[in-house]
Design a protein around this motif. Structure first.
Motif, PDB file in Angstrom:
ATOM      1  N   PRO A 155       0.805  -1.071  -0.196  1.00  0.00           N
ATOM      2  CA  PRO A 155       0.041  -0.057  -0.425  1.00  0.00           C
ATOM      3  C   PRO A 155       1.101   1.521   0.127  1.00  0.00           C
ATOM      4  N   LEU A 156       0.118   2.114  -1.260  1.00  0.00           N
ATOM      5  CA  LEU A 156       1.162   4.061  -0.746  1.00  0.00           C
ATOM      6  C   LEU A 156       1.715   3.782   0.195  1.00  0.00           C
ATOM      7  N   TRP A 157       0.626   3.771   1.500  1.00  0.00           N
ATOM      8  CA  TRP A 157       0.626   4.648   2.301  1.00  0.00           C
ATOM      9  C   TRP A 157       2.020   4.006   3.154  1.00  0.00           C
ATOM     10  N   MET A 158       2.081   3.010   3.460  1.00  0.00           N
ATOM     11  CA  MET A 158       3.036   2.449   3.714  1.00  0.00           C
ATOM     12  C   MET A 158       4.603   2.555   3.063  1.00  0.00           C
ATOM     13  N   VAL A 159       4.507   2.757   1.733  1.00  0.00           N
ATOM     14  CA  VAL A 159       5.938   3.333   1.302  1.00  0.00           C
ATOM     15  C   VAL A 159       6.124   4.587   2.288  1.00  0.00           C
ATOM     16  N   ALA A 160       4.505   5.165   2.108  1.00  0.00           N
ATOM     17  CA  ALA A 160       5.403   7.097   2.711  1.00  0.00           C
ATOM     18  C   ALA A 160       5.966   6.845   3.978  1.00  0.00           C
ATOM     19  N   VAL A 161       4.765   5.845   4.508  1.00  0.00           N
ATOM     20  CA  VAL A 161       5.413   5.958   6.183  1.00  0.00           C
ATOM     21  C   VAL A 161       7.246   5.470   6.926  1.00  0.00           C
ATOM     22  N   ALA A 162       7.241   4.298   6.012  1.00  0.00           N
ATOM     23  CA  ALA A 162       8.455   3.855   5.499  1.00  0.00           C
ATOM     24  C   ALA A 162       9.661   4.716   5.388  1.00  0.00           C
ATOM     25  N   THR A 163       9.155   5.724   4.294  1.00  0.00           N
ATOM     26  CA  THR A 163      10.092   6.926   4.184  1.00  0.00           C
ATOM     27  C   THR A 163      10.547   8.047   5.145  1.00  0.00           C
ATOM     28  N   VAL A 164       9.036   8.137   5.687  1.00  0.00           N
ATOM     29  CA  VAL A 164       9.280   9.079   6.930  1.00  0.00           C
ATOM     30  C   VAL A 164      10.493   8.592   7.954  1.00  0.00           C
ATOM     31  N   PHE A 165       9.937   7.169   8.489  1.00  0.00           N
ATOM     32  CA  PHE A 165      11.144   6.635   9.030  1.00  0.00           C
ATOM     33  C   PHE A 165      12.240   6.194   8.714  1.00  0.00           C
ATOM     34  N   ALA A 166      13.048   6.555   7.524  1.00  0.00           N
ATOM     35  CA  ALA A 166      14.140   6.194   7.271  1.00  0.00           C
ATOM     36  C   ALA A 166      15.201   7.679   7.015  1.00  0.00           C
ATOM     37  N   VAL A 167      13.973   8.231   6.808  1.00  0.00           N
ATOM     38  CA  VAL A 167      14.381   9.316   6.058  1.00  0.00           C
ATOM     39  C   VAL A 167      15.364  10.608   7.981  1.00  0.00           C
ATOM     40  N   ILE A 168      14.522   9.962   8.168  1.00  0.00           N
ATOM     41  CA  ILE A 168      14.431  11.471   9.698  1.00  0.00           C
ATOM     42  C   ILE A 168      15.430   9.982  10.788  1.00  0.00           C
ATOM     43  N   PHE A 169      14.939   8.882  11.134  1.00  0.00           N
ATOM     44  CA  PHE A 169      15.507   7.918  11.706  1.00  0.00           C
ATOM     45  C   PHE A 169      17.330   7.253  11.369  1.00  0.00           C
ATOM     46  N   GLY A 170      17.089   7.444  10.149  1.00  0.00           N
ATOM     47  CA  GLY A 170      18.021   6.406   9.420  1.00  0.00           C
ATOM     48  C   GLY A 170      18.728   7.616   9.057  1.00  0.00           C
ATOM     49  N   LYS A 171      18.633   8.573   8.305  1.00  0.00           N
ATOM     50  CA  LYS A 171      19.607   9.617   8.066  1.00  0.00           C
ATOM     51  C   LYS A 171      20.028  10.991   8.891  1.00  0.00           C
ATOM     52  N   GLU A 172      18.885  11.949   9.291  1.00  0.00           N
ATOM     53  CA  GLU A 172      18.596  13.041   9.085  1.00  0.00           C
ATOM     54  C   GLU A 172      19.173  13.263  10.717  1.00  0.00           C
ATOM     55  N   VAL A 173      18.930  12.012  11.455  1.00  0.00           N
ATOM     56  CA  VAL A 173      19.445  12.662  13.388  1.00  0.00           C
ATOM     57  C   VAL A 173      20.719  12.426  13.721  1.00  0.00           C
ATOM     58  N   PHE A 174      20.841  11.614  11.840  1.00  0.00           N
ATOM     59  CA  PHE A 174      22.750  11.793  11.856  1.00  0.00           C
ATOM     60  C   PHE A 174      23.480  12.957  11.876  1.00  0.00           C
ATOM     61  N   GLY A 175      23.120  13.780  10.605  1.00  0.00           N
ATOM     62  CA  GLY A 175      22.649  14.744  10.493  1.00  0.00           C
ATOM     63  C   GLY A 175      22.944  14.906   9.048  1.00  0.00           C
ATOM     64  N   GLY A 176      22.394  14.096   7.946  1.00  0.00           N
ATOM     65  CA  GLY A 176      21.970  13.978   6.862  1.00  0.00           C
ATOM     66  C   GLY A 176      22.712  13.399   6.256  1.00  0.00           C
ATOM     67  N   THR A 177      23.149  13.821   4.749  1.00  0.00           N
ATOM     68  CA  THR A 177      23.600  12.969   4.084  1.00  0.00           C
ATOM     69  C   THR A 177      25.679  12.448   4.715  1.00  0.00           C
TER      70      THR A 177
END
Lengths: 403, 450
Positions: A155-177
């Protein structure tokens, strides 16, 4: 194009600069301008001439390398759909109902791609505006990787939720790219895998609009089933008869995540990455060696049918090659030293095969292996550096002894 | 026991506008300058004021750290201006030159019959001492030290670099005199490193009292730091001194003729130069006198030195103390429409992401564009490809950024200089200004550890 540049600078830019109406949105303007024009900044410190490459071009090259996987994924989505719904038979040529397949595939796949990019870039822009940074290019690749490693009926909403999670907790909290520890796309996949397992595994999710009461198993799923019936040779043979041939796995016309099924498409991507010098050949080669080694060891042990699968088939099945080419080589989360890359890659291949065979509940060992080695990469680098430091210290000691 | 060293990691950047092997002469520049900014770690203390009369060899200023290290005038005349920058930092000491150069008299004599102390004193007094630099830190050597060895790189592998075999041709005797003086400064060896490719000048091949090593491979094979690392690496607490062949010539002339003769041969090159060739001129020659009539000045970057490590100069400025090359390349500054996807036949890249890899051997006319914006480190393995040391460059640079002295020491900070990182800086996808980070890192370690 000077005209456009002038227009941007004179008419549009002032609104976004300090005191302008949209002052806060400056990073967005800057992102758009640098998208249109590679800025004409000149070198004032250090070297007066600089290599033509920058991060945008690097990222675009990776996206280009992903295009064969995307195109094949679109075709394969349509192909599997019509195949399982009985509109074509396995004997038909690949181009029967070609445009129907492509159209159907595109309608299924492109929305996922669009959602992934829109949501991911949205989060990225929001962070840049808050942190007043210029927009960095990391998500250009992640945004394409995420759709390619998901089942098509997600479902597309799952894609959206997962992407938000990944970008925030996978990347941005560590300081970005450039600062993240875990691969962003795999973080998104792991999130979905553990949060919504019914949509991410089993035999119902890999073919789009699978008819009721049929099973659209992946190759790994079928191999895993053989373990449960390993004492019954007939049952094993029954399952093995249904599995895909080496050639089918190489071409990729079988169920699986959107972009991962085709070894050919992955290899084209690998060639582009290696030839342009963007992807690390060291890592790719050592992942392959690691995978082959583990499969060969399993062949020697051979206590269940999954262990007896030939090393070549193991490599071609599932997301192994896709992970090898596009995930393991992510320079930010991989080991950074040349020696470290070899160790890192070897263990990814080694663990990927080990996980999928030892724990059939997690057929996609590649994802877990890469995430695990992402965490281990700094440790590997640490010991590689220590070896270098020790060499220098022992050189000093020799001099002192001689003196 | 000469050594053959093969360097494999590196790259030659082929640029348009190489200097043709023809000698030419420039008229004596009306102004000549010494720039304290050429000497990292030196805080200049002026000896003379504006309007003072000087001869070639008259001390202008000394180093606050060691007042024996003086910097002398390359020409006779009158101090026209002391140009200052922010916080009254001295940028240039400008001398209005006489038509005919008058020289201060220094001791002339055969260095072989002089003591080490006499040689050092003569070098210090004449202003030749600053030619001798040391690792660690890439600063002027301390005359109180005794280095474990001295290195002279006989060839320069940088883009458009001057050809020392051509420049030194016929100067064998003076060069040998210079070497005789240098030789006395160390108890170890003097290493003279020649290019294994092609035949080196007899001036080098017939040098006596030195160990001649052959180096082959792409740039940075000609950088002295690489050669030291491969031949006699520096450990903590050790010092190695080094200088260039033309510096040795100047020292040779000091001992032969007893004067500080600051004339030198400079390659005037780059795609903006109409007839690139070798010019005889003075140290600190004015840029105006070099570019007059021979260089396209519209949208041009003037560089004292080579395009990788040189410093930017303008028309009112002067050449640097250590620079034997003047480069003029096009100034960038214009954005490029969809440059990140354009085929880029005119772009040179170590990656093959531009289609220019189709044309091997092509010479490029590169401008000063950064070709991108600064980013955090993303790519790995790029520095290692052009950094032929057994040192991890990115990790060392990161240690410098976080100012961790112990880590820098462990990772080999004593062996490197900013110029060793010039190719890394060139190749960097993230456009990080590595050379200035290294300079700051070295200054920090020097301030803390001496």
């Amino acid at each position: 194009m000077r005209f456009l540049e002038k227009f941007l600078h004179e008419k549009i830019k002032p609104h976004f600069e300090k005191g302008g109406k949209f002052e806060k949105l400056y990073p967005v303007y800057d992102g758009m301008e640098t998208f249109l024009f590679v800025p004409g900044h000149t070198a004032h410190k250090g070297a007066h001439i600089r290599d033509g490459i920058d991060l945008k071009r690097t990222m675009i090259t990776v996206v280009l390398a992903l295009i064969p996987c995307l195109l094949f994924g679109i075709w394969n989505t349509g192909h599997q759909h019509y195949l399982f719904n009985g509109e074509i038979s396995p004997e038909d040529a690949w181009n029967v109902m070609l445009w129907d397949k492509i159209l159907y595939g595109a309608m299924k796949v492109l929305p996922i791609v669009i959602v992934s990019y829109a949501v991911g870039l949205g989060v990225e822009f929001a962070f840049c505006i808050v942190k007043k940074h210029s927009i960095q290019e990391g998500f250009l690749v992640s945004g394409m990787l995420i759709p390619l490693i998901l089942p098509v009926d997600i479902p597309l909403w799952m894609v959206a939720v997962a992407t938000v999670f990944a970008v925030i907790f996978g990347k941005e909290v560590f300081g970005g790219t450039g600062m993240n520890i875990l691969n962003v796309a795999l973080t998104a996949r792991a999130f979905l895998f553990f949060a919504y397992p019914t949509k991410m595994s089993g035999d119902q999710v890999w073919v789009s609009e699978l008819p009721d009461a049929t099973a659209g198993e992946t190759q790994l799923g079928m191999w895993a089933q053989t373990i449960g019936v390993k004492d019954n040779p007939d049952a094993v043979q029954g399952i093995m008869d249904k599995t895909y041939s080496t050639m089918e796995m190489f071409i990729g016309n079988m169920p699986g995540s959107i972009g991962e099924t085709s070894a050919v498409a992955c290899l084209i991507g690998a060639l582009i990455l290696i030839y342009t010098g963007i992807g690390s050949f060291r890592i790719m080669a050592s992942v392959l060696v690691g995978g082959l080694t583990m499969s060969y060891i399993f062949n020697l042990v051979g206590i269940n049918p999954f262990m007896e699968v030939s090393p070549i088939d193991q490599i071609l099945a599932g997301g192994f090659l896709f992970g090898l080419v596009f995930m393991a080589t992510d320079p930010v989360t991989a080991s950074q030293t040349p020696t470290g890359k070899i160790i890192y890659g070897f263990f990814i291949g080694f663990f990927a095969i080990m996980i999928r065979v030892f724990n059939p509940a997690y057929p996609e060992g590649m994802m877990l292996a890469i995430l695990f080695m992402n965490v281990m990469a700094p440790l590997i680098d640490h010991y590689v550096l220590q070896a270098n430091v020790k060499k220098r210290i022992s050189r000093l000691k020799q001099v002192k002894v001689a003196a | 026991m000469s050594k053959n060293i093969k360097i494999s990691r590196g790259v030659n950047i082929k640029l348009k506008g190489e200097a043709e092997k023809v000698h030419a002469s420039l008229p004596l520049s009306s102004t000549v300058a010494i720039k304290p900014t050429d000497f990292p770690g030196v805080v200049p203390k002026l000896i003379l004021k504006e309007k003072a009369e000087v001869k070639a060899g008259t001390p202008l200023f000394y180093s606050k750290e060691n007042e024996k290290i003086v910097f002398t005038s390359p020409v006779s005349g009158e101090i026209a201006e002391i140009r200052r920058g922010d916080k009254r930092k001295i940028l240039e000491v400008i001398i209005l030159a006489d038509k005919e150069i008058r020289y201060e008299a220094f001791t002339a004599g055969d260095p072989n019959s002089m003591s080490r102390e006499q040689i050092i004193e003569n070098l210090l007094k004449s202003g030749c001492w600053p030619f001798i630099k040391q690792r660690p830190y890439d600063v002027i050597a301390n005359p109180a030290d005794t280095p474990k060895s001295i290195f002279i790189s006989a060839f320069d592998s940088s883009p458009l670099a001057p050809d020392n075999d051509f420049i030194l041709h016929g100067n064998g005797e003076i060069f040998q005199t210079g070497l005789d003086a240098i030789k006395k400064l160390t108890e170890g060896k003097v290493h003279l490193n020649i290019n294994a490719k092609g035949k080196a000048s007899d001036v080098f091949n017939k040098s006596r009292g030195v160990q001649i090593n052959k180096i082959s491979g792409p740039h940075p094979a000609g950088l002295v730091g690489v050669q030291i690392h491969k031949i006699d690496p520096i450990n903590k607490g050790e010092k190695v001194w080094y200088l260039t062949p033309q510096d040795v010539l100047t020292i040779g002339r000091l001992f032969k003729e007893g004067k500080f003769d600051a004339s030198r041969i400079v390659a005037v090159c780059g795609s903006q130069v109409k007839t690139p060739k070798y010019f005889k001129m003075l140290m600190g020659q004015s840029v105006a006198s070099i570019i007059e009539g021979n260089v396209d000045t519209e949208k041009t970057r003037f560089i004292s030195g080579n395009p990788l490590t040189g410093s930017q100069v303008n028309k009112e400025s002067h050449l640097g103390f250590y620079d034997y090359q003047f480069t003029a390349i096009p100034e960038g500054g214009e954005g490029e429409f969809f440059g990140w996807i354009a085929p880029g036949f005119d772009k040179f890249s170590l990656s093959r992401t531009f289609f220019s890899w189709l044309m091997s051997g092509k010479k490029y006319d590169l401008n000063t564009n950064m070709n991108g914006e600064e980013r955090a480190y993303v790519m790995t393995g790029q520095y290692e490809k052009v950094f032929p040391f057994d040192i991890y460059p990115v990790q060392l640079v990161k240690a410098m950024i976080i100012k961790d002295i112990e880590l820098m020491e462990n990772l080999g900070v004593y062996e490197v200089a900013p110029e060793d990182f010039a190719l890394c800086e060139y190749a960097c996808t993230s456009k990080i200004n590595v050379q200035s980070i290294v300079r700051e890192g070295l200054d920090l370690v020097r301030a803390e550890c001496g």
